[in-house]
Design an enzyme around this catalytic site. Structure first.
Site, PDB file in Angstrom:
ATOM      1  N   ASP A 148       0.963  -1.046   0.001  1.00 29.39           N
ATOM      2  CA  ASP A 148       0.127   0.115  -0.001  1.00 29.39           C
ATOM      3  C   ASP A 148       0.821   1.334   0.191  1.00 29.39           C
ATOM      4  O   ASP A 148       0.280   2.240  -0.255  1.00 29.39           O
ATOM      5  CB  ASP A 148      -1.050  -0.064   1.229  1.00 29.39           C
ATOM      6  CG  ASP A 148      -0.210  -0.250   2.569  1.00 29.39           C
ATOM      7  OD1 ASP A 148       0.687   0.431   3.061  1.00 29.39           O
ATOM      8  OD2 ASP A 148      -0.310  -1.526   2.956  1.00 29.39           O
ATOM      9  N   GLU A 182       8.007  -5.893  -2.657  1.00 26.79           N
ATOM     10  CA  GLU A 182       6.535  -6.499  -2.196  1.00 26.79           C
ATOM     11  C   GLU A 182       6.598  -7.714  -3.523  1.00 26.79           C
ATOM     12  O   GLU A 182       6.910  -7.531  -4.708  1.00 26.79           O
ATOM     13  CB  GLU A 182       5.873  -5.328  -2.736  1.00 26.79           C
ATOM     14  CG  GLU A 182       4.526  -5.561  -3.069  1.00 26.79           C
ATOM     15  CD  GLU A 182       3.731  -6.465  -1.807  1.00 26.79           C
ATOM     16  OE1 GLU A 182       3.578  -5.889  -0.698  1.00 26.79           O
ATOM     17  OE2 GLU A 182       3.165  -7.575  -2.122  1.00 26.79           O
ATOM     18  N   ASP A 191      10.048 -11.768  -3.631  1.00 26.29           N
ATOM     19  CA  ASP A 191       9.995 -12.334  -2.266  1.00 26.29           C
ATOM     20  C   ASP A 191      11.201 -11.749  -1.632  1.00 26.29           C
ATOM     21  O   ASP A 191      12.032 -11.763  -1.683  1.00 26.29           O
ATOM     22  CB  ASP A 191      10.084 -13.624  -2.502  1.00 26.29           C
ATOM     23  CG  ASP A 191       9.719 -14.638  -1.363  1.00 26.29           C
ATOM     24  OD1 ASP A 191       9.998 -13.805  -0.108  1.00 26.29           O
ATOM     25  OD2 ASP A 191       9.552 -15.619  -1.193  1.00 26.29           O
ATOM     26  N   GLY A 192      10.632 -11.102  -0.326  1.00 23.07           N
ATOM     27  CA  GLY A 192      11.523 -10.457   0.771  1.00 23.07           C
ATOM     28  C   GLY A 192      12.447 -11.279   1.013  1.00 23.07           C
ATOM     29  O   GLY A 192      13.469 -10.957   1.485  1.00 23.07           O
ATOM     30  N   ASP A 208       6.827  -5.313   6.706  1.00 20.67           N
ATOM     31  CA  ASP A 208       5.416  -4.917   6.800  1.00 20.67           C
ATOM     32  C   ASP A 208       4.706  -5.823   6.152  1.00 20.67           C
ATOM     33  O   ASP A 208       4.295  -6.120   5.014  1.00 20.67           O
ATOM     34  CB  ASP A 208       5.370  -3.666   6.060  1.00 20.67           C
ATOM     35  CG  ASP A 208       3.658  -2.992   6.224  1.00 20.67           C
ATOM     36  OD1 ASP A 208       2.975  -3.857   6.680  1.00 20.67           O
ATOM     37  OD2 ASP A 208       3.281  -2.212   5.481  1.00 20.67           O
ATOM     38  N   ASP A 265       0.008 -11.488   7.691  1.00 24.49           N
ATOM     39  CA  ASP A 265       0.046 -12.534   8.884  1.00 24.49           C
ATOM     40  C   ASP A 265       0.764 -13.945   8.315  1.00 24.49           C
ATOM     41  O   ASP A 265       1.094 -14.173   7.172  1.00 24.49           O
ATOM     42  CB  ASP A 265      -1.484 -12.900   9.186  1.00 24.49           C
ATOM     43  CG  ASP A 265      -2.196 -11.716   9.824  1.00 24.49           C
ATOM     44  OD1 ASP A 265      -1.803 -10.743  10.414  1.00 24.49           O
ATOM     45  OD2 ASP A 265      -3.527 -11.903   9.264  1.00 24.49           O
ATOM     46  N   PRO A 277       2.409 -16.716   1.688  1.00 23.67           N
ATOM     47  CA  PRO A 277       3.739 -16.184   1.210  1.00 23.67           C
ATOM     48  C   PRO A 277       4.620 -15.338   2.284  1.00 23.67           C
ATOM     49  O   PRO A 277       5.710 -15.244   2.243  1.00 23.67           O
ATOM     50  CB  PRO A 277       3.366 -15.154   0.065  1.00 23.67           C
ATOM     51  CG  PRO A 277       1.926 -14.823   0.290  1.00 23.67           C
ATOM     52  CD  PRO A 277       1.258 -16.138   0.808  1.00 23.67           C
TER      53      PRO A 277
HETATM   54  N1  AAT Z   1       0.613  -1.584   5.414  1.00 22.78           N
HETATM   55  C1  AAT Z   1      -0.027  -2.727   5.934  1.00 22.78           C
HETATM   56  C2  AAT Z   1      -0.570  -3.715   5.022  1.00 22.78           C
HETATM   57  C3  AAT Z   1       0.077  -5.061   5.083  1.00 22.78           C
HETATM   58  S1  AAT Z   1       0.187  -5.605   3.580  1.00 22.78           S
HETATM   59  C4  AAT Z   1       1.482  -6.859   3.751  1.00 22.78           C
HETATM   60  C5  AAT Z   1       2.150  -7.155   2.299  1.00 22.78           C
HETATM   61  O1  AAT Z   1       2.882  -8.210   2.386  1.00 22.78           O
HETATM   62  C6  AAT Z   1       1.044  -7.615   1.511  1.00 22.78           C
HETATM   63  O2  AAT Z   1       1.110  -6.629   0.390  1.00 22.78           O
HETATM   64  C7  AAT Z   1       1.651  -9.054   0.623  1.00 22.78           C
HETATM   65  O3  AAT Z   1       1.626  -9.273  -0.658  1.00 22.78           O
HETATM   66  C8  AAT Z   1       3.155  -8.869   1.338  1.00 22.78           C
HETATM   67  N2  AAT Z   1       4.048 -10.021   1.423  1.00 22.78           N
HETATM   68  C9  AAT Z   1       3.550 -11.193   1.823  1.00 22.78           C
HETATM   69  N3  AAT Z   1       4.582 -11.934   1.520  1.00 22.78           N
HETATM   70  C10 AAT Z   1       5.610 -11.292   1.144  1.00 22.78           C
HETATM   71  C11 AAT Z   1       6.984 -11.720   1.112  1.00 22.78           C
HETATM   72  N4  AAT Z   1       7.214 -13.021   1.162  1.00 22.78           N
HETATM   73  N5  AAT Z   1       7.634 -11.013   0.417  1.00 22.78           N
HETATM   74  C12 AAT Z   1       7.306  -9.399   0.137  1.00 22.78           C
HETATM   75  N6  AAT Z   1       6.088  -9.136   0.538  1.00 22.78           N
HETATM   76  C13 AAT Z   1       5.206 -10.166   1.042  1.00 22.78           C
HETATM   77  C14 AAT Z   1       0.496  -5.696   6.517  1.00 22.78           C
HETATM   78  C15 AAT Z   1      -0.941  -5.938   7.049  1.00 22.78           C
HETATM   79  C16 AAT Z   1      -0.890  -6.623   8.569  1.00 22.78           C
HETATM   80  C17 AAT Z   1      -2.218  -7.331   8.713  1.00 22.78           C
HETATM   81  C18 AAT Z   1      -2.097  -7.756  10.338  1.00 22.78           C
HETATM   82  N7  AAT Z   1      -3.277  -8.487  10.597  1.00 22.78           N
END
Ligand code: AAT
Length: 281
Positions: A90, A110, A141-142, A159, A162, A166
């Site tokens: 976001d 992301e 992938d992070g 960030d 849950d 992924p």
């Molecule tokens: N700013 C608050 C929004 C989030 S979104 C978390 C993001 O992490 C998602 O867009 C998802 O696509 C990304 N994500 C998930 N796994 C990976 C990964 N392995 N590498 C990179 N990005 C990833 C956080 C909300 C928290 C909710 C708590 N209930």
């Protein structure tokens, strides 16, 4: 009968508890290669980003989470220049990170480009800094990104969604070791670490895993109304700087609504039921 049709979105926050919000309009819905994505316009919280039926952020309460993810970490580091943000498609964390004048480069990694695209289109007040010239967006992938970058970053902010799908690997001991290696010698990182009410097994495990890698490990709290239970935890692992030793009088004036120098201090004051989680491990 003068009853207008009422549409509600319901998130099952635990198996036995739900949060429902009245929906004005569904703005966007798609299945991405990684997750189901929706942007809803809600009466209570304004526009809301939902992934796999879980609320990620809303226009009305996003400031709490994004400010606390960014400023506690950045104001703990003496001179953060290069910052990595993992997840957070976001753009809310990135928006807060670029408020710091010392920051020269923000790499935003992301996994799902569709989250960034939907946020650019429907959540402009959150995604507005993604075009800042200091920001490089990497769709990857992070976990892979940190493995491939050694001694590169001053601050890493995780960030993530849950710990399912992924994001599961973003809550693992091996990931924390890779983060340690991706940081410069005085680097630090922070991750969102879920609810102290509903994740009472997860939090002690993460705290123990992070403490095994980082000499300074600290947990802090903030109140995010749309996350399960409201009260939320964040955990910081640091090679050198301790957020409790920051001279808060030296923190520059910032354009924030939740974070402040006093909150930098108070967020580390833990009620006994949270403190208890940290000695379990
Ligand atoms: N700013 C608050 C929004 C989030 S979104 C978390 C993001 O992490 C998602 O867009 C998802 O696509 C990304 N994500 C998930 N796994 C990976 C990964 N392995 N590498 C990179 N990005 C990833 C956080 C909300 C928290 C909710 C708590 N209930």
């Amino acid at each position: 009968m003068d009853q207008k049709l009422q549409l509600w979105f319901t998130e099952l926050q635990t198996d036995d508890m739900a949060l429902s919000c009245r929906v004005k309009k569904t703005l966007h819905q798609e299945e991405t290669p990684f997750q189901s994505l929706a942007v809803l316009d809600t009466e209570q919280f304004g526009r809301m980003l939902v992934l796999d039926n879980v609320i990620q952020t809303t226009v009305r309460d996003e400031f709490v989470y994004h400010e606390m993810m960014a400023h506690v970490a950045l104001n703990t580091h003496a001179l953060p220049k290069k910052v990595l943000v993992i997840g957070g498609g976001d753009g809310g964390v990135v928006r807060e990170v670029v408020k710091h004048r010392s920051v020269e480069k923000v790499v935003h990694c992301e996994i799902d480009g569709a989250v960034i695209e939907a946020s650019r289109k429907y959540l402009p007040e959150i995604s507005c800094a993604l075009d800042d010239p200091r920001v490089d967006i990497v769709i990857d992938d992070g976990i892979k990104h940190v493995r491939e970058h050694k001694k590169t970053y001053d601050v890493i902010i995780v960030d993530s969604t849950d710990p399912v799908g992924p994001a599961e690997g973003l809550f693992s001991a091996s990931f924390y070791r890779s983060i340690y290696e991706a940081l410069n010698e005085d680097g630090l990182f922070v991750a969102q670490t879920e609810s102290p009410f509903f994740n009472r097994d997860l939090i002690p495990r993460l705290y123990k895993d992070i403490s095994a890698v980082f000499p300074v490990t600290r947990l802090f709290l903030a109140c995010v109304p749309t996350y399960p239970g409201g009260l939320w935890t964040f955990t910081m692992g640091s090679k050198r700087y301790d957020p409790l030793e920051v001279d808060i009088a030296g923190i520059p004036q910032m354009d924030t609504k939740y974070y402040s120098p006093a909150v930098h201090r108070s967020c580390f004051v833990l009620p006994p039921f949270v403190e208890e989680l940290l000695v379990q491990g």
